[in-house]
Design a protein around this motif. Structure first.
Motif, PDB file in Angstrom:
ATOM      1  N   ARG A   1       1.074  -1.101   0.791  1.00 31.11           N
ATOM      2  CA  ARG A   1       0.338   0.338   0.028  1.00 31.11           C
ATOM      3  C   ARG A   1       1.094   1.044   0.039  1.00 31.11           C
ATOM      4  N   ALA A   2       2.041   1.603   0.596  1.00 34.97           N
ATOM      5  CA  ALA A   2       2.762   2.481   1.067  1.00 34.97           C
ATOM      6  C   ALA A   2       3.474   2.777  -0.632  1.00 34.97           C
ATOM      7  N   VAL A   3       3.404   1.590  -1.724  1.00 35.30           N
ATOM      8  CA  VAL A   3       4.217   1.890  -2.434  1.00 35.30           C
ATOM      9  C   VAL A   3       2.635   2.790  -3.848  1.00 35.30           C
ATOM     10  N   GLN A   4       2.228   2.278  -3.404  1.00 36.63           N
ATOM     11  CA  GLN A   4       0.884   2.506  -4.200  1.00 36.63           C
ATOM     12  C   GLN A   4       0.456   3.401  -3.912  1.00 36.63           C
ATOM     13  N   ASN A   5       0.530   3.549  -2.611  1.00 33.19           N
ATOM     14  CA  ASN A   5       0.261   5.722  -2.197  1.00 33.19           C
ATOM     15  C   ASN A   5       1.457   6.470  -3.488  1.00 33.19           C
TER      16      ASN A   5
END
Length: 202
Positions: A37-41
């Motif tokens: 999720r951190a990568v996507q954000n």
């Protein structure tokens, strides 16, 4: 697509466990949902299904501690841990390609098009010891999701892999064609096993 990644990754890991257990041991457990999720954000773009499926199966390797023994895909690229993907992307994106990346987040070149600098829509997923990366191209276009290779001196160019699934399928096929006959000299792009039991590529 996810089923393809699941089955081909099982082929790869089964081969590694049998032929190069030293290298098999460097693969990390599945990536955490928080890291993904951190990568996507950070990137602000949807990630390809085959990449997400791969990360649900493994979280790369420790490219600092295990670089001598780590699992690599053809070309001797280590799959990055998802947290390292975000770090690598952030570092390279600090200097976006002026001929492609616009301040509003759009891009002047389509997926698969070469760039001289680093395009912020390229997501590094594997790294070589010389700093070259394999990146998934997140720009719009018919080559969306294609694996690109990028080096500081040469920029980014298409590989033959249309996506992560294609890269893994090619890797599995090359592993399964491993030749153990004495005196057989590996050809470029073929797998070899070093004297210390580590997988590498000719």
């Amino acid at each position: 697509m996810n089923g393809d990644v699941d089955s081909v990754w099982e082929r790869i890991t089964a081969w590694l466990r049998l032929h190069t257990p030293v290298t098999a041991a460097t693969l990390r457990p599945p990536a955490s949902a928080d890291d993904v999720r951190a990568v996507q954000n950070a990137v602000g773009r949807p990630l390809p299904d085959d990449l997400l499926a791969w990360w649900r199966l493994m979280d790369g390797v420790d490219d600092d501690a295990d670089y001598r023994t780590a699992f690599t895909v053809p070309g001797v690229y280590m799959p990055l841990a998802v947290a390292r993907v975000r770090e690598e992307w952030a570092g390279l994106s600090a200097y976006p390609d002026q001929d492609c990346c616009r301040p509003d987040g759009h891009h002047q070149r389509a997926a698969g098009d070469p760039v001289l600098g680093f395009c912020t829509a390229l997501l590094p997923v594997c790294r070589a010891v010389d700093g070259a990366v394999l990146a998934v191209d997140l720009r719009p276009g018919t080559h969306h999701g294609r694996v690109m290779d990028w080096m500081a001196q040469a920029g980014a160019h298409r590989t033959t892999w249309a996506g992560i699934s294609a890269m893994l399928t090619d890797t599995a096929g090359r592993l399964e064609q491993y030749i153990t006959a004495p005196g057989t000299r590996p050809q470029p792009g073929q797998v070899t096993i070093r004297d210390d039991g580590v997988l590498t590529w000719e």
